[in-house]
Design a protein around this motif. Structure first.
Motif, PDB file in Angstrom:
ATOM      1  N   LYS A 217       0.802  -1.214   0.041  1.00 53.42           N
ATOM      2  CA  LYS A 217      -0.001  -0.167  -0.168  1.00 53.42           C
ATOM      3  C   LYS A 217       1.029   1.275  -0.145  1.00 53.42           C
ATOM      4  N   ALA A 218       1.982   1.155   0.520  1.00 55.42           N
ATOM      5  CA  ALA A 218       3.135   2.154   0.598  1.00 55.42           C
ATOM      6  C   ALA A 218       4.535   1.724   0.638  1.00 55.42           C
ATOM      7  N   ILE A 287       0.301  -2.879   5.354  1.00 50.26           N
ATOM      8  CA  ILE A 287       1.097  -1.629   5.857  1.00 50.26           C
ATOM      9  C   ILE A 287      -0.021  -0.639   6.106  1.00 50.26           C
ATOM     10  N   GLY A 288      -0.142   0.131   7.093  1.00 47.94           N
ATOM     11  CA  GLY A 288      -1.023   1.344   7.144  1.00 47.94           C
ATOM     12  C   GLY A 288      -2.235   0.900   8.115  1.00 47.94           C
ATOM     13  N   ASN A 289      -2.349  -0.468   8.239  1.00 46.50           N
ATOM     14  CA  ASN A 289      -3.499  -0.679   9.309  1.00 46.50           C
ATOM     15  C   ASN A 289      -2.695  -1.327  10.775  1.00 46.50           C
ATOM     16  N   ALA A 290      -3.589  -0.857  11.865  1.00 45.72           N
ATOM     17  CA  ALA A 290      -3.087  -0.825  13.139  1.00 45.72           C
ATOM     18  C   ALA A 290      -3.527  -2.137  13.707  1.00 45.72           C
ATOM     19  N   GLY A 291      -2.617  -2.448  14.379  1.00 47.27           N
ATOM     20  CA  GLY A 291      -2.330  -3.758  15.317  1.00 47.27           C
ATOM     21  C   GLY A 291      -2.920  -3.503  16.661  1.00 47.27           C
ATOM     22  N   ILE A 292      -2.357  -2.517  17.449  1.00 46.04           N
ATOM     23  CA  ILE A 292      -2.782  -1.940  18.558  1.00 46.04           C
ATOM     24  C   ILE A 292      -3.163  -0.601  18.554  1.00 46.04           C
TER      25      ILE A 292
END
Length: 450
Positions: A217-218, A287-292
């Motif tokens: 994504k980036a 990439i760009g997605n949050a885990g916490i």
């Protein structure tokens, strides 16, 4: 204004009459996670299979006790074996194309329930917008802004221009058309101060339809040579659109923030939450997605989000990514996503249910007062123990540990009203895989997050 199908108004007259007696209490009730208002006639139709899909179904179930329908090409662990989702699989043994999807959605809408279509990925937003007339004719509620507004909000160049107009910090950004000769690119990139980030201009709608090795994504570009190689690789994969090369906003994952909410048809932000990303997902496709996410109110970022919403004329769900540069402590708007975000369930951790905001607006035509997620907590899609290794700020790490001991982190897939041993096993297997992926792809935190 967002268009509203008129046929849904009288379909459930008795149910709506019964609920009208509590409308005067809705501004207080709608924000309360534990007080569900039974609305079995609602039918969220979810396009996808990942954690964002399940989170949306969970949010609707918590608010209204209704089950959702998921539409996808195959089963996936996040939504499998669920009692709150009825899966519909399309195109198995064949090609999953737009026409087949739309025909399937039209069949699903042929029911006494009120269908609410919920796209999560850019390509699904594109599908819904392209076939909006047919879907609305079938009776779907479509909580998306007009097509032109969605396209403007998804265009990072437009977002950067609005920041400049509003006096907000901007990022040096250079558009690079990949339908041009690569020999012209170095001249275009003269104003870039490396390291840089490379992203698709249109939010990924056309780019997301591609599939090639190493697709992300980036992309990070430490220098001009690496930027040239990345652009050439994307061009060779068949992408002829525009990629943006931007100066990097420096800082690790904890410098990134998310502002999520809902704007009603009157232009009022009736629900909003802010969260600090503590740890992101670092696999190339995530990439760009949050885990916490550390759910905590940030008034200044809410103000910035409000300015962006106002300038774009946005309606419906939104998720805005903002990063604070560790060198200057200045916030930079990176992306405006005019749709439901993958990690939007963190808003419930803060005390705000976005599904309630949308239903009040679209279906009940109630003008709710604005509500802010003020409850502090932790949303954790990856094992919370990871904060001990990946959070470098000792004060922040200490605060998070104390917070999680006081209030347990919320895992979006762990829902007490949807018990199933196979789901339980999947969740812990997924946690292990996320931890393994972090160690492999992001062994130590960096100032570039790459």
């Amino acid at each position: 204004m967002v268009s509203k199908p008129v046929l849904i108004r009288n379909r459930f007259a008795y149910q709506q009459k019964r609920e009208s007696s509590i409308k005067h209490r809705l501004p207080r009730l709608w924000q309360t996670r534990s007080m569900a208002i039974s609305r079995p006639e609602l039918m969220p139709v979810l396009l996808g299979t990942d954690v964002g899909t399940y989170s949306c179904a969970r949010m609707f179930h918590e608010a209204f006790g209704c089950t959702s329908v998921s539409v996808s090409g195959m089963s996936r662990g996040s939504i499998s074996h669920s009692n709150i989702i009825d899966p519909v699989y399309v195109g198995r043994g064949g090609t999953l194309n737009d026409q087949l999807m739309i025909e399937t959605l039209e069949k699903i809408a042929d029911t006494d329930r009120t269908p609410i279509i919920m796209p999560f990925m850019d390509r699904d937003v594109d599908l819904v917008l392209n076939y909006r007339d047919r879907l609305e004719k079938a009776g779907y509620v479509i909580p998306l802004a007009p097509t032109e507004t969605v396209e403007r909000a998804s265009d990072k160049a437009v977002v950067n221009a609005i920041c400049k107009e509003r006096g907000l910090p901007t990022i040096t950004t250079v558009p690079v058309p990949l339908d041009t000769d690569a020999g012209t690119w170095p001249g275009l990139l003269e104003s870039i101060t490396f390291p840089a980030v490379i992203k698709p201009r249109d939010g990924g709608m056309d780019y997301g339809k591609l599939q090639f090795s190493g697709q992300r994504k980036a992309y990070d570009a430490p220098d001009l040579d690496s930027a040239m190689k990345t652009l050439a690789k994307i061009q060779d994969a068949g992408f002829a659109g525009v990629m943006l090369v931007q100066d990097m906003v420096v800082g690790d994952d904890t410098q990134s923030w998310i502002v999520t909410g809902y704007v009603d048809s009157r232009g009022t932000i009736t629900a909003i939450a802010t969260g600090r990303q503590i740890l992101g997902l670092h696999q190339s496709s995530f990439i760009g997605n949050a885990g916490i996410i550390h759910v905590t109110d940030h008034p200044e970022l809410r103000r910035i989000a409000g300015e962006m919403i106002d300038a774009l004329g946005l309606r419906g769900f939104f998720s805005i990514d903002i990063k604070i540069d560790s060198r200057t402590n200045m916030p930079h708007v990176l992306d405006v996503n005019p749709r439901w975000g993958r990690g939007s369930y963190y808003s419930v951790v803060g005390g705000v249910n976005l599904a309630r905001a949308m239903v009040a607006d679209f279906i009940d035509d109630i003008a709710l007062p604005p509500i802010v997620a003020e409850k502090e907590g932790v949303y954790a899609f990856v094992p919370p123990v990871t904060v001990l290794r990946w959070v470098r700020d000792k004060d922040l790490r200490r605060h998070l540990v104390k917070l999680m001991l006081k209030r347990r982190p919320v895992h979006p897939l762990s829902y007490s009203k949807d018990p199933n041993f196979k789901r339980f096993a999947y969740r812990y297997a997924a946690d292990f895989n996320q931890l393994k992926a972090l160690i492999q792809n992001y062994p130590t935190p960096t100032e570039t997050t790459f």
